[in-house]
Design an enzyme around this catalytic site. Structure first.
Site, PDB file in Angstrom:
ATOM      1  N   GLY A   1      -5.949   5.759   1.654  1.00  0.00           N
ATOM      2  CA  GLY A   1      -5.608   7.184   1.725  1.00  0.00           C
ATOM      3  C   GLY A   1      -4.811   7.469   0.471  1.00  0.00           C
ATOM      4  N   HIS A   2      -5.461   8.059  -0.521  1.00  0.00           N
ATOM      5  CA  HIS A   2      -4.813   8.297  -1.810  1.00  0.00           C
ATOM      6  C   HIS A   2      -4.590   9.798  -1.985  1.00  0.00           C
ATOM      7  CE1 HIS A   2      -6.470   4.219  -3.486  1.00  0.00           C
ATOM      8  NE2 HIS A   2      -5.707   4.091  -2.419  1.00  0.00           N
TER       9      HIS A   2
ATOM     10  N   THR B   1      -6.622   0.233  10.374  1.00  0.00           N
ATOM     11  CA  THR B   1      -6.895   1.671  10.279  1.00  0.00           C
ATOM     12  C   THR B   1      -8.082   2.061  11.166  1.00  0.00           C
ATOM     13  OG1 THR B   1      -8.354   1.301   8.406  1.00  0.00           O
ATOM     14  CG2 THR B   1      -6.039   1.778   7.897  1.00  0.00           C
TER      15      THR B   1
ATOM     16  N   GLY C   1       1.586   5.107  -4.149  1.00  0.00           N
ATOM     17  CA  GLY C   1       1.346   6.287  -4.989  1.00  0.00           C
ATOM     18  C   GLY C   1       0.273   6.000  -6.037  1.00  0.00           C
ATOM     19  N   LYS C   2      -0.666   5.102  -5.679  1.00  0.00           N
ATOM     20  CA  LYS C   2      -1.721   4.715  -6.628  1.00  0.00           C
ATOM     21  C   LYS C   2      -2.581   5.907  -7.030  1.00  0.00           C
ATOM     22  CE  LYS C   2      -3.143   1.766  -3.576  1.00  0.00           C
ATOM     23  NZ  LYS C   2      -2.019   1.892  -2.628  1.00  0.00           N
TER      24      LYS C   2
ATOM     25  N   THR D   1      -4.152   7.493   8.877  1.00  0.00           N
ATOM     26  CA  THR D   1      -4.030   7.482  10.341  1.00  0.00           C
ATOM     27  C   THR D   1      -2.875   8.335  10.844  1.00  0.00           C
ATOM     28  OG1 THR D   1      -2.646   5.503  10.171  1.00  0.00           O
ATOM     29  CG2 THR D   1      -4.996   5.147  10.531  1.00  0.00           C
TER      30      THR D   1
ATOM     31  N   GLY E   1       0.817  -1.211   0.000  1.00  0.00           N
ATOM     32  CA  GLY E   1       0.000   0.000   0.000  1.00  0.00           C
ATOM     33  C   GLY E   1       0.849   1.259   0.000  1.00  0.00           C
ATOM     34  N   ASP E   2       0.204   2.379  -0.253  1.00  0.00           N
ATOM     35  CA  ASP E   2       0.855   3.694  -0.261  1.00  0.00           C
ATOM     36  C   ASP E   2       1.969   3.804  -1.290  1.00  0.00           C
ATOM     37  OD1 ASP E   2      -0.844   4.369   1.845  1.00  0.00           O
ATOM     38  OD2 ASP E   2       0.585   3.632   3.327  1.00  0.00           O
TER      39      ASP E   2
ATOM     40  N   GLN F   1      -4.998  -0.314  -1.077  1.00  0.00           N
ATOM     41  CA  GLN F   1      -4.057  -1.185  -0.353  1.00  0.00           C
ATOM     42  C   GLN F   1      -3.028  -1.740  -1.359  1.00  0.00           C
ATOM     43  OE1 GLN F   1      -7.736  -1.806   0.538  1.00  0.00           O
ATOM     44  NE2 GLN F   1      -7.194  -0.007   1.683  1.00  0.00           N
TER      45      GLN F   1
HETATM   46  P1  GDP Z   1      -1.541   5.529  -2.320  1.00  0.00           P
HETATM   47  O1  GDP Z   1      -2.264   5.098  -1.096  1.00  0.00           O
HETATM   48  O2  GDP Z   1      -0.930   4.379  -3.061  1.00  0.00           O
HETATM   49  O3  GDP Z   1      -2.356   6.397  -3.229  1.00  0.00           O
HETATM   50  O4  GDP Z   1      -0.304   6.416  -1.816  1.00  0.00           O
HETATM   51  P2  GDP Z   1      -0.355   7.559  -0.667  1.00  0.00           P
HETATM   52  O5  GDP Z   1      -1.004   8.762  -1.222  1.00  0.00           O
HETATM   53  O6  GDP Z   1      -0.858   7.008   0.600  1.00  0.00           O
HETATM   54  O7  GDP Z   1       1.198   7.770  -0.429  1.00  0.00           O
HETATM   55  C1  GDP Z   1       2.040   8.206  -1.442  1.00  0.00           C
HETATM   56  C2  GDP Z   1       2.671   9.526  -1.000  1.00  0.00           C
HETATM   57  O8  GDP Z   1       3.776   9.829  -1.834  1.00  0.00           O
HETATM   58  C3  GDP Z   1       1.750  10.720  -1.129  1.00  0.00           C
HETATM   59  O9  GDP Z   1       2.061  11.648  -0.149  1.00  0.00           O
HETATM   60  C4  GDP Z   1       2.069  11.275  -2.520  1.00  0.00           C
HETATM   61  O10 GDP Z   1       1.799  12.664  -2.639  1.00  0.00           O
HETATM   62  C5  GDP Z   1       3.545  11.024  -2.576  1.00  0.00           C
HETATM   63  N1  GDP Z   1       4.092  10.740  -3.929  1.00  0.00           N
HETATM   64  C6  GDP Z   1       3.545  10.032  -4.937  1.00  0.00           C
HETATM   65  N2  GDP Z   1       4.405   9.930  -5.961  1.00  0.00           N
HETATM   66  C7  GDP Z   1       5.531  10.584  -5.573  1.00  0.00           C
HETATM   67  C8  GDP Z   1       6.805  10.796  -6.180  1.00  0.00           C
HETATM   68  O11 GDP Z   1       7.100  10.344  -7.282  1.00  0.00           O
HETATM   69  N3  GDP Z   1       7.718  11.503  -5.434  1.00  0.00           N
HETATM   70  C9  GDP Z   1       7.453  11.995  -4.205  1.00  0.00           C
HETATM   71  N4  GDP Z   1       8.404  12.658  -3.567  1.00  0.00           N
HETATM   72  N5  GDP Z   1       6.258  11.811  -3.610  1.00  0.00           N
HETATM   73  C10 GDP Z   1       5.326  11.113  -4.283  1.00  0.00           C
HETATM   74  P1  IMO Z   2      -3.824   2.649   0.542  1.00  0.00           P
HETATM   75  O1  IMO Z   2      -4.970   2.418  -0.416  1.00  0.00           O
HETATM   76  C1  IMO Z   2      -1.280   1.000   3.668  1.00  0.00           C
HETATM   77  C2  IMO Z   2      -3.131  -1.824   6.462  1.00  0.00           C
HETATM   78  C3  IMO Z   2      -3.300  -1.382   7.892  1.00  0.00           C
HETATM   79  C4  IMO Z   2      -3.173  -2.727   8.589  1.00  0.00           C
HETATM   80  C5  IMO Z   2      -3.888  -3.675   7.624  1.00  0.00           C
HETATM   81  C6  IMO Z   2      -5.324  -3.975   7.984  1.00  0.00           C
HETATM   82  O2  IMO Z   2      -3.688   4.047   0.988  1.00  0.00           O
HETATM   83  O3  IMO Z   2      -2.571   2.058  -0.021  1.00  0.00           O
HETATM   84  P2  IMO Z   2      -7.581  -2.556   7.782  1.00  0.00           P
HETATM   85  O4  IMO Z   2      -7.962  -1.252   8.384  1.00  0.00           O
HETATM   86  O5  IMO Z   2      -7.625  -2.564   6.293  1.00  0.00           O
HETATM   87  O6  IMO Z   2      -8.299  -3.725   8.376  1.00  0.00           O
HETATM   88  O7  IMO Z   2      -6.031  -2.767   8.221  1.00  0.00           O
HETATM   89  O8  IMO Z   2      -3.822  -3.048   6.360  1.00  0.00           O
HETATM   90  N1  IMO Z   2      -3.729  -0.898   5.459  1.00  0.00           N
HETATM   91  C7  IMO Z   2      -3.020  -0.098   4.660  1.00  0.00           C
HETATM   92  N2  IMO Z   2      -1.686   0.135   4.621  1.00  0.00           N
HETATM   93  N3  IMO Z   2      -2.104   1.609   2.791  1.00  0.00           N
HETATM   94  C8  IMO Z   2      -3.430   1.368   2.802  1.00  0.00           C
HETATM   95  O9  IMO Z   2      -4.267   1.828   1.854  1.00  0.00           O
HETATM   96  C9  IMO Z   2      -3.959   0.507   3.796  1.00  0.00           C
HETATM   97  N4  IMO Z   2      -5.189   0.071   4.121  1.00  0.00           N
HETATM   98  C10 IMO Z   2      -5.034  -0.800   5.117  1.00  0.00           C
HETATM   99  O10 IMO Z   2      -2.270  -0.501   8.268  1.00  0.00           O
HETATM  100  O11 IMO Z   2      -1.825  -3.120   8.644  1.00  0.00           O
HETATM  101 MG    MG Z   3      -2.267   5.493   0.964  1.00  0.00          MG
END
Ligand code: GDP
Ligand code: IMO
Ligand code: MG
Length: 415
Positions: free
Chosen positions: A40-41, A130, A15-16, A302, A12-13, A225
């Site tokens: 959290g996107h 979360t 940068g989707k 979170t 997860g996270d 995720q």
């Molecule tokens: P998601 O859940 O996969 O959509 O990713 P998140 O938004 O939770 O986390 C990605 C974080 O990295 C966010 O704060 C974005 O603004 C940031 N981000 C995404 N792509 C890039 C990149 O290429 N460089 C940097 N520095 N930040 C990025």
């Molecule tokens: P995005 O879409 C990162 C993790 C939680 C925990 C586990 C189970 O932003 O990538 P849940 O609340 O789903 O039952 O928690 O999954 N988790 C994530 N970690 N990015 C997320 O979403 C997540 N959504 C859930 O931290 O370990």
């Molecule tokens: Mg996220």
């Protein structure tokens, strides 16, 4: 090319949201198919940051239809708050831009309470959820006692469903946790009101999306995720409760798998994880802290500090296999700027300890690179190594959080 599925290839996270935002220019529909407000996107447009938890990231483009599919669990409170926030920021001026599936399950207050009570009492077995009620809501779905969107928009259906399920939930809450139970009328009135407010967005999204497929409209499926958190293929039991992999896009939207043309895996240039569970390449040291600070690795939902480590190719090879990846979007390459040496895990030893190779870093900023050729040679070596090891093309390369800080190498919608 008509349909592209975007999935997280790590935990997860990756940068989707950011990659969905880049590709939304080419799509007519953006569809969430699993998960809920645990996502959290983050999207940065003109210096302004928007974090979406439930609504598809395509909502920031006014000519795009956004769909929340049947596989998502919808918290009406979060949904309405997100709609209101978007409207106050000048987005979603046309309500027909958003459609919610009749069949999506609804996150109820007891789901959130049970999620919290379980985590509070779990001690060392804590998953680090979360706290959004995701697990308990999916449990009820599978146990066939869930409440769906079609129920909260119909008074009789809601009464019937709630009369069936609430006593079971209250008994569980009282007997297992000794916690205060929920009042029927309070929940009934509250959720009926939510249903009335959301009704204008509700439709049979299976029909809507299959008409779009028949029309050959471009559709983008936005995964939440990541593969390491998939309920079947992730690091069980430290996973979320939905099918986060590309196969989930079909069941979670009602579009058949034969209609999926391209699967794009989003890969962060290093690895992060929030919550408990195994993480082979984790750096519990100054280097890990450096990655966290430079990458701003704090949860978008979170606010928790994300655990950080080097890129793990063993994890990614498995992820590629399970998702049937067509290509990858590599994000946050800029975060690695300034490191003398960068390590990459190429495989695990027998006892699962990671085997690393070391690559030379680069000092040059990547901001102005609008083509791969303009990247520093060591950055190019890094991405070439990844492509070679994974036997996958990098379709998009992101080197900054803002819209525009990316290199489109091959557009999935045009391949
Ligand atoms: P998601 O859940 O996969 O959509 O990713 P998140 O938004 O939770 O986390 C990605 C974080 O990295 C966010 O704060 C974005 O603004 C940031 N981000 C995404 N792509 C890039 C990149 O290429 N460089 C940097 N520095 N930040 C990025
Ligand atoms: P995005 O879409 C990162 C993790 C939680 C925990 C586990 C189970 O932003 O990538 P849940 O609340 O789903 O039952 O928690 O999954 N988790 C994530 N970690 N990015 C997320 O979403 C997540 N959504 C859930 O931290 O370990
Ligand atoms: Mg996220």
């Amino acid at each position: 090319m008509t349909t592209t599925v975007i999935v997280g290839a790590q935990w997860g996270d990756e940068g989707k949201g950011r990659i969905v935002d880049v590709l939304t220019n080419h799509a007519k529909y953006v569809v969430r198919f699993q998960g809920g407000a645990n996502a959290g996107h983050t999207i940065v447009v003109d210096g302004k940051k928007t974090v979406l938890h439930l609504l598809p990231s395509g909502i920031l483009h006014e000519n795009v239809k956004c769909v929340i599919g049947n596989g998502v669990v919808i918290d009406p409170e979060v949904c309405l708050a997100e709609i209101a926030l978007l409207k106050s920021n000048g987005y979603l001026t046309d309500d027909t831009q958003l459609t919610l599936s009749l069949g999506a399950h609804v996150v109820m207050p007891y789901h959130k309470l049970i999620d919290k009570l379980r985590e509070d009492g779990a001690g060392g077995s804590k998953i680090g959820t979360t706290g959004r009620g995701i697990g308990p809501c999916y449990e009820d779905k599978v146990a066939r006692r869930g409440i769906r969107v079609e129920d909260i928009i119909d008074e009789n259906r809601l009464r019937e469903r709630l009369e069936y399920v609430l006593p079971q939930m209250n008994l569980y809450i009282e007997k297992v946790f000794g916690a205060p139970t929920f009042d029927f009328n309070e929940i009934f009135d509250k959720y009926l009101k939510f249903g009335a407010e959301l009704k204008k967005y509700v439709y049979d999204t299976v029909v809507l999306l299959n008409m779009a497929v028949a029309n050959r409209d471009n559709i983008l499926f936005e995964g939440a995720q990541g593969t390491g958190l998939d309920v079947d293929h992730g690091t069980y039991p430290f996973v979320t409760s939905s099918s986060t992999v590309s196969g989930g896009a079909a069941s979670g939207s009602g579009v058949g798998p034969t209609a999926i043309d391209y699967v794009l895996g989003v890969v962060k240039a290093y690895t992060t994880r929030v919550g408990s569970g195994p993480f082979q390449t984790e750096l519990d040291d100054a280097m890990g802290r450096k990655l966290r600070e430079r990458g701003g690795e704090y949860g978008a939902t979170t606010g928790r500090a994300r655990r950080c480590g080097w890129l793990d190719l063993e994890l990614l090879r498995r992820s590629s296999m399970i998702n049937g990846l067509s290509g990858i979007a590599l994000t946050k390459l800029d975060v690695l700027t300034g490191f003398d040496k960068i390590k990459v895990c190429t495989r695990y030893e027998d006892d699962l300890t990671p085997h690393y190779i070391e690559m030379p870093g680069w000092k040059e900023k990547l901001d102005s690179a609008d083509s791969v050729e303009k990247l520093p040679s060591n950055a190019r070596r890094y991405i070439e190594f990844i492509q070679e090891q994974l036997q996958l093309p990098i379709a998009i390369l992101s080197h900054g959080p803002a819209r525009g800080s990316e290199i489109m190498i091959s557009n999935p919608f045009k391949s």
